[in-house]
Design a protein around this motif. Structure first.
Motif, PDB file in Angstrom:
ATOM      1  N   PHE A 208       0.862  -1.188   0.000  1.00 56.85           N
ATOM      2  CA  PHE A 208       0.000   0.000   0.000  1.00 56.85           C
ATOM      3  C   PHE A 208       0.902   1.244   0.000  1.00 56.85           C
ATOM      4  N   LEU A 209       0.293   2.426  -0.072  1.00 56.02           N
ATOM      5  CA  LEU A 209       0.975   3.713   0.139  1.00 56.02           C
ATOM      6  C   LEU A 209       2.049   4.011  -0.910  1.00 56.02           C
ATOM      7  N   CYS A 210       1.741   3.694  -2.159  1.00 55.99           N
ATOM      8  CA  CYS A 210       2.661   3.971  -3.265  1.00 55.99           C
ATOM      9  C   CYS A 210       1.912   4.728  -4.372  1.00 55.99           C
ATOM     10  N   ASP A 211       2.508   5.805  -4.863  1.00 59.02           N
ATOM     11  CA  ASP A 211       2.051   6.473  -6.091  1.00 59.02           C
ATOM     12  C   ASP A 211       0.582   6.903  -6.022  1.00 59.02           C
ATOM     13  N   TYR A 212       0.295   7.791  -5.079  1.00 64.77           N
ATOM     14  CA  TYR A 212      -1.079   8.214  -4.811  1.00 64.77           C
ATOM     15  C   TYR A 212      -1.771   8.823  -6.037  1.00 64.77           C
ATOM     16  N   LYS A 213      -1.044   9.615  -6.783  1.00 64.01           N
ATOM     17  CA  LYS A 213      -1.687  10.269  -7.934  1.00 64.01           C
ATOM     18  C   LYS A 213      -2.090   9.250  -8.983  1.00 64.01           C
ATOM     19  N   ARG A 214      -1.320   8.196  -9.151  1.00 58.47           N
ATOM     20  CA  ARG A 214      -1.697   7.123 -10.077  1.00 58.47           C
ATOM     21  C   ARG A 214      -3.005   6.474  -9.634  1.00 58.47           C
ATOM     22  N   VAL A 215      -3.169   6.241  -8.338  1.00 55.22           N
ATOM     23  CA  VAL A 215      -4.424   5.694  -7.808  1.00 55.22           C
ATOM     24  C   VAL A 215      -5.580   6.601  -8.197  1.00 55.22           C
ATOM     25  N   TRP A 216      -5.367   7.899  -8.011  1.00 52.33           N
ATOM     26  CA  TRP A 216      -6.416   8.868  -8.327  1.00 52.33           C
ATOM     27  C   TRP A 216      -6.745   8.858  -9.816  1.00 52.33           C
ATOM     28  N   GLU A 217      -5.743   8.853 -10.648  1.00 53.71           N
ATOM     29  CA  GLU A 217      -5.965   8.914 -12.096  1.00 53.71           C
ATOM     30  C   GLU A 217      -6.626   7.645 -12.628  1.00 53.71           C
ATOM     31  N   MET A 218      -6.452   6.531 -11.918  1.00 55.27           N
ATOM     32  CA  MET A 218      -7.120   5.286 -12.312  1.00 55.27           C
ATOM     33  C   MET A 218      -8.546   5.197 -11.777  1.00 55.27           C
ATOM     34  N   ASP A 219      -9.008   6.240 -11.090  1.00 61.07           N
ATOM     35  CA  ASP A 219     -10.336   6.261 -10.480  1.00 61.07           C
ATOM     36  C   ASP A 219     -10.494   5.115  -9.473  1.00 61.07           C
ATOM     37  N   LEU A 220      -9.421   4.864  -8.723  1.00 60.00           N
ATOM     38  CA  LEU A 220      -9.444   3.817  -7.708  1.00 60.00           C
ATOM     39  C   LEU A 220      -9.283   4.396  -6.299  1.00 60.00           C
ATOM     40  N   ALA A 221      -9.635   5.661  -6.130  1.00 60.51           N
ATOM     41  CA  ALA A 221      -9.619   6.271  -4.800  1.00 60.51           C
ATOM     42  C   ALA A 221     -10.867   5.814  -4.047  1.00 60.51           C
ATOM     43  N   LYS A 222     -10.860   4.555  -3.701  1.00 62.45           N
ATOM     44  CA  LYS A 222     -11.954   3.907  -2.972  1.00 62.45           C
ATOM     45  C   LYS A 222     -11.310   2.865  -2.074  1.00 62.45           C
ATOM     46  N   ASP A 223     -12.119   2.104  -1.369  1.00 66.02           N
ATOM     47  CA  ASP A 223     -11.586   1.090  -0.459  1.00 66.02           C
ATOM     48  C   ASP A 223     -10.508   1.727   0.430  1.00 66.02           C
ATOM     49  N   ALA A 224      -9.283   1.217   0.422  1.00 67.91           N
ATOM     50  CA  ALA A 224      -8.229   1.733   1.300  1.00 67.91           C
ATOM     51  C   ALA A 224      -7.826   3.162   0.961  1.00 67.91           C
ATOM     52  N   TYR A 225      -8.063   3.576  -0.276  1.00 70.99           N
ATOM     53  CA  TYR A 225      -7.682   4.934  -0.704  1.00 70.99           C
ATOM     54  C   TYR A 225      -8.883   5.889  -0.759  1.00 70.99           C
ATOM     55  N   GLN A 226     -10.017   5.496  -0.182  1.00 73.74           N
ATOM     56  CA  GLN A 226     -11.222   6.325  -0.220  1.00 73.74           C
ATOM     57  C   GLN A 226     -10.977   7.730   0.327  1.00 73.74           C
ATOM     58  N   GLU A 227     -10.090   7.845   1.295  1.00 72.66           N
ATOM     59  CA  GLU A 227      -9.866   9.141   1.933  1.00 72.66           C
ATOM     60  C   GLU A 227      -9.348  10.202   0.975  1.00 72.66           C
ATOM     61  N   LEU A 228      -8.683   9.809  -0.113  1.00 76.92           N
ATOM     62  CA  LEU A 228      -8.245  10.795  -1.100  1.00 76.92           C
ATOM     63  C   LEU A 228      -9.465  11.485  -1.713  1.00 76.92           C
ATOM     64  N   ARG A 229     -10.463  10.704  -2.077  1.00 75.88           N
ATOM     65  CA  ARG A 229     -11.689  11.267  -2.644  1.00 75.88           C
ATOM     66  C   ARG A 229     -12.428  12.114  -1.610  1.00 75.88           C
ATOM     67  N   THR A 230     -12.504  11.608  -0.384  1.00 67.45           N
ATOM     68  CA  THR A 230     -13.194  12.353   0.673  1.00 67.45           C
ATOM     69  C   THR A 230     -12.527  13.698   0.920  1.00 67.45           C
ATOM     70  N   PHE A 231     -11.186  13.716   0.910  1.00 66.72           N
ATOM     71  CA  PHE A 231     -10.467  14.970   1.131  1.00 66.72           C
ATOM     72  C   PHE A 231     -10.809  15.984   0.049  1.00 66.72           C
ATOM     73  N   PHE A 232     -10.773  15.570  -1.200  1.00 65.29           N
ATOM     74  CA  PHE A 232     -11.109  16.493  -2.281  1.00 65.29           C
ATOM     75  C   PHE A 232     -12.549  16.992  -2.156  1.00 65.29           C
ATOM     76  N   ARG A 233     -13.472  16.105  -1.897  1.00 65.60           N
ATOM     77  CA  ARG A 233     -14.891  16.487  -1.866  1.00 65.60           C
ATOM     78  C   ARG A 233     -15.173  17.535  -0.788  1.00 65.60           C
ATOM     79  N   TYR A 234     -14.521  17.402   0.359  1.00 64.09           N
ATOM     80  CA  TYR A 234     -14.823  18.318   1.462  1.00 64.09           C
ATOM     81  C   TYR A 234     -13.860  19.489   1.591  1.00 64.09           C
ATOM     82  N   HIS A 235     -12.631  19.316   1.146  1.00 61.28           N
ATOM     83  CA  HIS A 235     -11.611  20.322   1.433  1.00 61.28           C
ATOM     84  C   HIS A 235     -10.995  20.958   0.191  1.00 61.28           C
ATOM     85  N   ASP A 236     -11.253  20.421  -0.983  1.00 57.55           N
ATOM     86  CA  ASP A 236     -10.766  21.031  -2.217  1.00 57.55           C
ATOM     87  C   ASP A 236     -11.667  20.609  -3.378  1.00 57.55           C
TER      88      ASP A 236
END
Length: 319
Positions: A208-236
């Motif tokens: 886990f915890l590798c290449d966060y932007k790649r996770v985002w670009e693959m639309d896989l900010a869910k499950d263990a990486y859900q918090e990336l999506r949550t951060f954007f939705r509420y804070h940016d």
């Protein structure tokens, strides 16, 4: 073969997407300096769980920022000579697990140190104290504060402190200290070996915890990486800080710490992994300059990999 990521030939060449902070090395050098100023003050408390072959202890030691960290420590009884030690790291939100599932290593003459991550499912302290959101995840904790406040910085340092404790135990053969784990545990295995290069061997399963932007670009900010999506939705919500956010996450991106690893590496990856996408794991593996080997499961995702535990044990047992 079905595919959820790049073709294998491209994965073997992939070098990552997430930006690397310009002061990355200085950041971790400063972090290690802070760690060196912390006296571990190790305490061993005999556990209620004991066996004829293993002495079992709740171990407590000091981490950075005033946290008291817990690990389960098992060592062979009456071995009479220094012996190898294996550091075990657990998955995201979990804990060090049961005593009994560590006895296979003890039966082979190995000590086991299994760390509870601060703020997750075990007994380690989370001393908190960051500005900004603490909602829904440890990746984003501290993201609105100074980079030194990122929670995974402190957790990575906890793994290095555990390794240093292991090296100082009189029963440890310091030439044979190893680390292993899966998912978050795989990430912490890489972090531990990067920050404590005396780790001789390490086995990381779908880290886990590798290449966060790649996770985002693959639309896989869910499950263990859900918090990336949550951060954007509420804070940016307009993504005005997207580059800033991913650059700051670069401080705790294992693909960049991987270059510091000196121990021999075994890494296992499933090419159908939609939790920790294969390309993110390859981004770390491809940057390693130490002796390494990769085991690929083409049809498996973030799940039990057949014979994975056997492969890890054989790897750690072989000289």
């Amino acid at each position: 073969m079905p595919m959820i990521d790049m073709p294998l030939a491209e994965l073997r060449q992939y070098q990552g997407t997430n930006p690397k902070p310009a002061d990355f090395d200085a950041y971790w050098d400063r972090a290690l300096m802070e760690l060196r100023s912390v006296e571990p003050m190790v305490e061993l408390v005999a556990s209620d769980f004991q066996t004829p072959q293993a002495e079992c202890f709740d171990m407590y030691y000091n981490g950075v920022r005033g946290a008291r960290i817990h690990a389960k420590y098992l060592r062979p009884r009456d071995l009479g000579q220094p012996h190898p030690a294996v550091l075990l790291f657990h998955g995201y939100s979990g804990n060090a697990g049961d005593w009994s599932d560590k006895l296979s290593y003890v039966s082979l003459g190995y000590s086991v140190l299994a760390m509870d991550c601060r703020g997750q499912g075990g007994l380690s302290e989370d001393t908190g104290g960051v500005k900004g959101t603490t909602l829904n995840g440890h990746i984003v904790r501290g993201l609105d504060d100074h980079p030194d406040q990122l929670l995974f910085r402190q957790i990575f340092l906890d793994t290095a402190q555990l390794a240093r404790v292991a090296f100082e135990l009189p029963e440890t053969d310091v030439s044979r200290v190893y680390a292993t784990g899966g998912s978050q545990g795989g990430a912490l295995t890489l972090a531990c070996a990067a920050l404590e290069p005396r780790i001789r061997k390490l086995a990381a399963v779908f880290p886990f915890l590798c290449d966060y932007k790649r996770v985002w670009e693959m639309d896989l900010a869910k499950d263990a990486y859900q918090e990336l999506r949550t951060f954007f939705r509420y804070h940016d919500p307009l993504h005005e800080r997207e580059e800033e956010m991913f650059t700051k996450l670069g401080y705790i991106d294992l693909q960049f710490l991987a270059e510091r690893i000196r121990g021999e590496v075994l890494m296992l990856v499933g090419l159908m992994d939609t939790v920790c996408p294969p390309s993110t794991q390859f981004a770390a593996y491809n940057k390693m300059t130490a002796k390494k080997q990769l085991v690929i499961y083409p049809d498996y995702g973030h799940e039990h990999l057949p014979a994975a535990n056997d492969k890890v044990m054989q790897f750690l047992l072989n000289p």
